[in-house]
Scaffold this active site. Structure first.
Site, PDB file in Angstrom:
ATOM      1  N   TYR A 101     -90.632  54.539 -39.352  1.00 42.97           N
ATOM      2  CA  TYR A 101     -91.536  53.920 -38.352  1.00 42.97           C
ATOM      3  C   TYR A 101     -91.405  52.590 -38.417  1.00 42.97           C
ATOM      4  CZ  TYR A 101     -95.925  51.963 -36.278  1.00 42.97           C
ATOM      5  OH  TYR A 101     -96.688  51.164 -35.364  1.00 42.97           O
ATOM      6  N   GLU A 189     -92.843  50.271 -30.127  1.00 36.22           N
ATOM      7  CA  GLU A 189     -92.971  50.915 -31.323  1.00 36.22           C
ATOM      8  C   GLU A 189     -91.974  52.159 -31.349  1.00 36.22           C
ATOM      9  OE1 GLU A 189     -96.928  52.685 -32.980  1.00 36.22           O
ATOM     10  OE2 GLU A 189     -96.084  54.349 -31.740  1.00 36.22           O
TER      11      GLU A 189
END
Ligand code: GDP
Ligand code: MN
Length: 382
Positions: A101, A189
């Site tokens: 992530y 993101e």
């Protein structure tokens, strides 16, 4: 403005972030054609602006045409948390060794940019943050100094990314930071950021929120505007630079300032009516802006009366009144209209309005009375 995954990936690609080749499809046939182009196996992905598509059945692997047909058919029209899928993204499927992530966003509390990386990507990052906060490595970045390679290295080490992924991840983080700052994003993101079995690091998903306040310096963002998402009224309002949100009611609302526009909608509801829209004409209420606002309002065939609620602040009452008067001279309005003008030089403004009032155009001094009258006129017209 939130981007769809496929737009986010186009955006990332401009900043040198590796993404999989693919294409968009609005039908099963297009999905098959895009799958041929991308090369099997492919992933069929729902394009909706909500997370957790994978869990909801909106992300499926397909190894041949029959599977693409099956998945595309199932996913098109699927309701994912209230978002109906109208578009798919078909990309060449990646082999995944690890899912990570990475993101940059603004931490308003800290008044700094926040970079986050985790070796536990793919799953819902909120769960990781809650249950295992140390698995989410963070760094605060002073915007005046920027984000250095040394900081990127520290971040991937803190996050415990596999050794073979680190160099690739650092390169992507540096580009992701550029995409965030130079691109005027509020959020960038990548979840998952993957490591492939052959050692490449690569973005499999893209979540990008662009800062609308910066859109004046990004004409290229027009490509991202999803025209289908707006209804006809909103499209017209946007083309005239008005802050407009279409609603389901029948009293057209014009106010200056977002707060007053919202309160006006509330008051219309309070007196038993239903607003057709939210429309904030901003600080100035000149003839041009007022005429544009009236044009947008009257393009809505559900509108049966119009409520103009202006509180003069820096813009004085007589300027507002002259703006309304000039706008009325420019466009022909057959719908009854109630104007409430208050604030700076309200008296002078009302005197000017008195010269244009008729059985169609009324001026009332309070918001509540004006709203009542507008609703009454709308109902009378029904
Ligand atoms: P989200 O659920 O809305 O966040 O959608 P994602 O794009 O993140 O996809 C969800 C999950 O699907 C990922 O975490 C992966 O596990 C899986 N996935 C997506 N693309 C691929 C791919 O190319 N290959 C493989 N094997 N899995 C994928
Ligand atoms: Mn994801």
């Amino acid at each position: 403005m939130d981007l769809y995954e496929y737009q986010g990936k186009q955006y990332f690609a401009r900043f040198g972030i590796p993404v999989s080749p693919g294409g968009i499809a609005d039908t099963v046939e297009q999905a098959v054609a895009e799958a041929e182009k991308a090369g099997y196996p492919v992933v069929v992905k729902a394009q909706v602006q909500v997370g957790g598509r994978g869990k909801a059945g909106g992300v499926k692997l397909a190894t041949n045409e029959a599977e693409v047909r099956e998945h595309a058919g199932n996913i098109l029209g699927l309701d994912i948390k209230g978002h109906v899928v109208h578009r798919l993204w078909i990309e060449h499927a990646s082999d995944i060794a690890k899912e990570y992530y990475a993101s940059f966003t603004l931490d308003r509390g800290a008044k700094q940019y926040l970079g986050m990386v985790s070796a536990q990507g793919g799953v819902e990052i909120e769960t990781v943050a809650e249950e295992n906060p140390e698995a989410l490595a963070r760094i605060y970045i002073d915007p005046a100094i920027g984000f250095t390679e040394a900081q990127a290295r520290q971040l991937v080490e803190d996050a415990g990314l596999d050794a073979e992924a680190r160099d690739g991840a650092i390169g992507i983080l540096l580009n992701l930071y550029r995409a965030y700052v130079e691109g005027d994003a509020d959020l960038v993101e990548i979840n998952p950021l993957i490591l492939t079995p052959d050692g490449r690091v690569h973005a499999l998903d893209a979540k990008v929120t662009l800062d609308d306040n910066a859109s004046f310096r990004h004409p290229e963002w027009d490509d991202f505007r999803d025209i289908d998402e707006f209804d006809e009224r909103e499209r017209l309002a946007r083309s005239k630079g008005l802050q407009y949100v279409g609603l389901d009611g029948y009293v057209g609302v014009i106010a200056n300032g977002a707060g007053l526009a919202m309160s006006t909608c509330d008051v219309v509801n309070q007196v038993g009516g239903s607003p057709a829209n939210f429309l904030d004409i901003g600080g100035g209420a000149n003839a041009e802006v007022m005429a544009n606002a009236l044009e947008v309002i009257t393009s809505d065939t559900n509108v049966r009366s119009i409520l103009i609620n202006i509180f003069g602040g820096i813009t004085r009452g007589e300027e507002v009144a002259n703006g309304i008067k000039a706008a009325l001279g420019r466009i022909d309005i057959s719908i009854p209209m109630v104007i409430r003008l208050d604030g700076t030089n309200a008296e002078e403004g009302r005197e000017i309005l008195a010269t244009v009032t008729s059985d169609k155009v009324l001026s009332l001094p309070t918001m509540l009375d004006a709203a009542r009258k507008a609703v009454e006129l709308a109902n009378a017209k029904n």
